[in-house]
Design a protein around this motif. Structure first.
Motif, mmCIF file in Angstrom:
data_model
loop_
_atom_site.group_PDB
_atom_site.id
_atom_site.type_symbol
_atom_site.label_atom_id
_atom_site.label_comp_id
_atom_site.label_asym_id
_atom_site.label_seq_id
_atom_site.Cartn_x
_atom_site.Cartn_y
_atom_site.Cartn_z
ATOM 1 N N UNK A 35 0.845 -1.195 0.000
ATOM 2 C CA UNK A 35 0.000 0.000 0.000
ATOM 3 C C UNK A 35 0.882 1.247 0.000
ATOM 4 N N UNK A 36 0.695 2.106 -0.977
ATOM 5 C CA UNK A 36 1.460 3.358 -1.065
ATOM 6 C C UNK A 36 0.457 4.512 -1.089
ATOM 7 N N UNK A 37 0.448 5.323 -0.043
ATOM 8 C CA UNK A 37 -0.534 6.399 0.050
ATOM 9 C C UNK A 37 0.063 7.700 -0.465
ATOM 10 N N UNK A 38 0.314 7.711 -1.774
ATOM 11 C CA UNK A 38 0.817 8.912 -2.455
ATOM 12 C C UNK A 38 0.104 9.045 -3.787
ATOM 13 N N UNK A 39 -0.062 10.254 -4.276
ATOM 14 C CA UNK A 39 -0.519 10.440 -5.656
ATOM 15 C C UNK A 39 0.660 10.255 -6.605
ATOM 16 N N UNK A 40 0.380 9.975 -7.871
ATOM 17 C CA UNK A 40 1.434 9.803 -8.865
ATOM 18 C C UNK A 40 1.385 10.948 -9.867
ATOM 19 N N UNK A 41 2.551 11.424 -10.269
ATOM 20 C CA UNK A 41 2.630 12.512 -11.231
ATOM 21 C C UNK A 41 3.928 12.378 -12.017
ATOM 22 N N UNK A 42 4.374 13.482 -12.626
ATOM 23 C CA UNK A 42 5.590 13.474 -13.424
ATOM 24 C C UNK A 42 6.789 14.013 -12.666
ATOM 25 N N UNK A 75 -3.617 17.325 5.413
ATOM 26 C CA UNK A 75 -2.174 17.197 5.540
ATOM 27 C C UNK A 75 -1.533 17.334 4.176
ATOM 28 N N UNK A 76 -0.223 17.084 4.110
ATOM 29 C CA UNK A 76 0.506 17.223 2.863
ATOM 30 C C UNK A 76 1.162 15.905 2.495
ATOM 31 N N UNK A 77 1.020 15.507 1.256
ATOM 32 C CA UNK A 77 1.681 14.327 0.717
ATOM 33 C C UNK A 77 2.637 14.775 -0.378
ATOM 34 N N UNK A 78 3.513 13.881 -0.778
ATOM 35 C CA UNK A 78 4.424 14.157 -1.883
ATOM 36 C C UNK A 78 4.101 13.220 -3.030
ATOM 37 N N UNK A 79 3.995 13.752 -4.228
ATOM 38 C CA UNK A 79 3.734 12.898 -5.381
ATOM 39 C C UNK A 79 4.958 12.033 -5.670
ATOM 40 N N UNK A 80 4.713 10.860 -6.251
ATOM 41 C CA UNK A 80 5.786 9.976 -6.673
ATOM 42 C C UNK A 80 5.643 9.710 -8.165
ATOM 43 N N UNK A 81 6.666 9.151 -8.757
ATOM 44 C CA UNK A 81 6.674 8.880 -10.184
ATOM 45 C C UNK A 81 6.607 7.378 -10.436
ATOM 46 N N UNK A 82 6.385 7.007 -11.695
ATOM 47 C CA UNK A 82 6.380 5.595 -12.059
ATOM 48 C C UNK A 82 7.740 4.964 -11.766
ATOM 49 N N UNK A 83 8.817 5.717 -11.967
ATOM 50 C CA UNK A 83 10.159 5.214 -11.649
ATOM 51 C C UNK A 83 10.270 4.879 -10.167
ATOM 52 N N UNK A 84 9.679 5.705 -9.304
ATOM 53 C CA UNK A 84 9.679 5.417 -7.868
ATOM 54 C C UNK A 84 8.951 4.109 -7.576
ATOM 55 N N UNK A 85 7.840 3.889 -8.273
ATOM 56 C CA UNK A 85 7.058 2.675 -8.054
ATOM 57 C C UNK A 85 7.862 1.449 -8.477
ATOM 58 N N UNK A 86 8.541 1.537 -9.620
ATOM 59 C CA UNK A 86 9.403 0.435 -10.049
ATOM 60 C C UNK A 86 10.474 0.139 -8.998
#
Length: 209
Positions: A35-42, A75-86
């Motif tokens: 489970x990763x509670x972050x949004x994904x972006x570029x 609260x504040x979250x940080x977006x992650x990228x597809x590379x982070x998910x890999x």
């Protein structure tokens, strides 16, 4: 046959709770899901459920990065990228992507699609496309969907299915709700099986041009 590891990426704690309960009700070991509670972006931006500004922060005006939060995130979250998910499961070389980020699919996938040598094998990408091509949504990927994003998918070797194989010209002419992109080197997906294809989507309607 064992269950492969699933990485669930979603900024909504409510959605993660629903997934956890679903796993429990179906007697699936929760260890099968990360489970990763972050949004994904570029890129990596501060996020509170609303928008990204030019200074890498989020405000509450303009286009939303993600509309999946049923209640505002406190609260504040940080977006992650597809590379982070890999990188979460680096020993895994093959990923199947199911993505629904409310019209921000180009933000999540473009960097990967532009790579001449892909870092991971992604044989299938299941994508909700209606918010990419329907003028009623007019999200951040709308202008580039037909002219840039679809050509990237095509040049990366993906064949669109709705659920039967179709052409990229068809995707430009019609706005489908969902599209499955199957890589040309992937194992054939059974959507074209007469016994399955009729039931592959409950209803894959298209919007008018």
């Amino acid at each position: 046959m064992g269950i492969e590891k699933v990485i669930s990426v979603d900024p909504s704690p409510q959605n993660h709770a629903l997934l956890y309960n679903s796993l429990a009700l179906n007697n699936v070991n929760n260890g099968a899901v990360i489970h990763v509670m972050n949004p994904i972006s570029d890129g990596h931006y501060e996020y509170n459920g609303i928008t990204k500004t030019d200074d890498n922060k989020i405000d509450n005006s303009g286009d939303s990065l993600d509309f999946s939060l049923s209640e505002p995130y406190n609260g504040t979250l940080t977006t992650i990228t597809l590379k982070d998910i890999f990188g979460i499961n680096p020993e895994e070389n093959t990923y199947i992507i199911k993505i629904d980020v409310q019209g921000f699919e180009c933000k999540a996938l473009t960097e990967f699609l532009k790579m001449e040598r892909k870092p991971k094998s992604v044989p299938y990408i299941q994508m909700e496309t209606v918010e990419l091509c329907y003028k009623g949504f007019d999200g951040p990927c709308f202008e580039s969907y037909k002219t840039e994003f679809l050509p990237l998918l095509e040049s990366s070797g993906y064949i669109p299915h709705v659920p039967l194989p179709t052409t990229y010209q068809d995707l430009r002419d019609q706005c489908y709700f969902d599209v499955l992109f199957v890589h040309k080197d992937a194992k054939p997906f059974p959507y074209w099986d007469d016994r399955l294809s009729r039931f592959s989507f409950v209803q894959n309607y298209h919007q008018q041009k």
